[in-house]
Write an enzyme that holds these catalytic residues in place. Structure first.
Site, PDB file in Angstrom:
ATOM      1  CE  LYS A 130       3.159   0.814   4.966  1.00  0.00           C
ATOM      2  NZ  LYS A 130       4.394   0.918   4.133  1.00  0.00           N
ATOM      3  CG  ASP A 172       1.226  -2.583   3.341  1.00  0.00           C
ATOM      4  OD1 ASP A 172       1.803  -3.636   3.686  1.00  0.00           O
ATOM      5  OD2 ASP A 172       1.794  -1.659   2.741  1.00  0.00           O
TER       6      ASP A 172
HETATM    7  O1  C5P Z   1      -0.630  -6.847  -1.525  1.00  0.00           O
HETATM    8  P1  C5P Z   1      -0.496  -5.634  -2.386  1.00  0.00           P
HETATM    9  O2  C5P Z   1      -1.551  -5.561  -3.459  1.00  0.00           O
HETATM   10  O3  C5P Z   1      -0.379  -4.369  -1.623  1.00  0.00           O
HETATM   11  O4  C5P Z   1       0.888  -5.807  -3.131  1.00  0.00           O
HETATM   12  C1  C5P Z   1       1.265  -5.033  -4.250  1.00  0.00           C
HETATM   13  C2  C5P Z   1       2.436  -5.706  -4.945  1.00  0.00           C
HETATM   14  O5  C5P Z   1       3.592  -5.681  -4.103  1.00  0.00           O
HETATM   15  C3  C5P Z   1       2.212  -7.191  -5.240  1.00  0.00           C
HETATM   16  O6  C5P Z   1       1.570  -7.374  -6.467  1.00  0.00           O
HETATM   17  C4  C5P Z   1       3.625  -7.730  -5.239  1.00  0.00           C
HETATM   18  O7  C5P Z   1       4.248  -7.470  -6.473  1.00  0.00           O
HETATM   19  C5  C5P Z   1       4.337  -6.891  -4.201  1.00  0.00           C
HETATM   20  N1  C5P Z   1       4.407  -7.551  -2.882  1.00  0.00           N
HETATM   21  C6  C5P Z   1       5.280  -8.606  -2.716  1.00  0.00           C
HETATM   22  N2  C5P Z   1       5.377  -9.223  -1.493  1.00  0.00           N
HETATM   23  C7  C5P Z   1       4.618  -8.794  -0.444  1.00  0.00           C
HETATM   24  C8  C5P Z   1       3.728  -7.708  -0.584  1.00  0.00           C
HETATM   25  C9  C5P Z   1       3.643  -7.105  -1.833  1.00  0.00           C
HETATM   26  O8  C5P Z   1       5.981  -8.996  -3.647  1.00  0.00           O
HETATM   27  N3  C5P Z   1       4.743  -9.409   0.721  1.00  0.00           N
END
Ligand code: C5P
Length: 300
Positions: A11, A138
């Site tokens: 993406k 994601d």
């Molecule tokens: O959800 P995911 O594990 O992919 O997110 C990785 C990191 O990205 C999270 O630990 C956070 O620090 C940051 N993040 C965020 N806000 C979001 C998505 C991700 O701060 N909406």
């Protein structure tokens, strides 16, 4: 059934509007996701335990243990079904690793679809979306494909209508960027600048451009609030983005948390020209042409 192979796209984020830091460490987003024709392939084969092997040029950068998001996806699905199913996963990687193109999330989504089939669970998309949201922000979009706007952490999705195909050039960088680090840098830059962070809103002009298949307006309206942070952590990206703009891209931005840079072109021929020119500039490890939107995980 002894094995199932699923092809899953990368993406790019066409708009990534980042709100204030929440108490749970995440940020509320308006995240316009767009699936593009760079694909990983995940094969799930019947086995007793859960294992994973990664193939491709970048395989060495992907964990082959329980940290692998596809392994976590398979275990989460087995847990949801209340059974101790086994699976041997093989991931053939083409999506850049830690590149801001949701490669790990794509593999997790593909593993959910493949294991759902392999184990004959027949779970509906809504159940898979729920499991996906626990795996990462994601992953739900990676199950959906096409073009969609995500709110909340990015996991609450609404599909968007797109009036045509867009042509893309992606400049791949050496080494990845940690998503968490880029968000933290975004917070730091905002605090240092005394910025008041507004609630994220979707761009009406961007939605209209998508609906109309208008690449020129799309190029002008694309925006990524994480871009200043990604460029601060990887200053060479400024040169890559400038090179694309100077060479005639209709729009240029960092994809997600980077370091991949995305350029939108007028046509497939224009994308190829732009890719050749960017390659000649030497501003990227590799340059790839793609189109979008494309469907989500597909059994092959
Ligand atoms: O959800 P995911 O594990 O992919 O997110 C990785 C990191 O990205 C999270 O630990 C956070 O620090 C940051 N993040 C965020 N806000 C979001 C998505 C991700 O701060 N909406």
């Amino acid at each position: 059934m002894n094995s199932v192979t699923v092809r899953v796209p990368a993406k790019v984020n066409l708009q990534l509007a980042v709100g204030p830091l929440r108490e749970d460490g995440y940020h509320d987003l308006v995240n316009v996701f767009h699936a593009v024709s760079i694909f990983d392939e995940v094969t799930a084969a019947a086995e007793t335990g859960v294992s994973v092997r990664v193939e491709g040029e970048t395989a060495g950068q992907v964990p082959e243990d329980d940290d692998n998001l596809a392994v976590r996806a398979a275990r989460a699905l087995a847990g949801h079904a209340g059974r101790s199913y086994g699976v041997g996963l093989v991931i053939r990687k083409a999506i850049p690793v830690a590149g801001g193109m949701a490669g790990g999330s794509a593999d997790a989504a593909a593993a959910l679809v493949a294991c759902n089939e392999l184990w004959g669970l027949g779970l509906p998309l809504d159940d898979l979306l729920e499991i996906a949201a626990d795996l990462g922000s994601d992953v739900p979009f990676a199950l959906l494909g096409g073009t969609a706007v995500g709110t909340g952490r990015g996991e609450r999705l609404t599909r968007l209508e797109v009036g045509g195909t867009f042509h893309w050039v992606f400049a791949l960088a050496d080494g990845g960027l940690s998503t968490g680090r880029v968000y933290a840098e975004c917070d730091r830059l905002r605090a240092a600048g005394g910025e008041r962070v507004a609630r994220p809103r979707v761009s009406g002009a961007l939605l209209a451009a998508l609906r109309d298949g208008d690449a020129k307006t799309l190029g002008a309206e694309m925006a990524n609030d994480l871009q200043p942070a990604a460029v601060t952590l990887r200053p060479s990206l400024a040169r890559t983005l400038d090179a694309g703009r100077d060479l005639g891209a209709l729009g240029a931005l960092v994809s997600g948390s980077g370091p991949t840079c995305a350029f939108v072109a007028d046509s497939e021929a224009h994308a190829r020209e732009l890719a050749a020119a960017l390659t000649a500039e030497g501003v990227a490890r590799d340059v790839v042409v793609a189109h979008g939107p494309v469907p989500g995980p597909t059994v092959v």
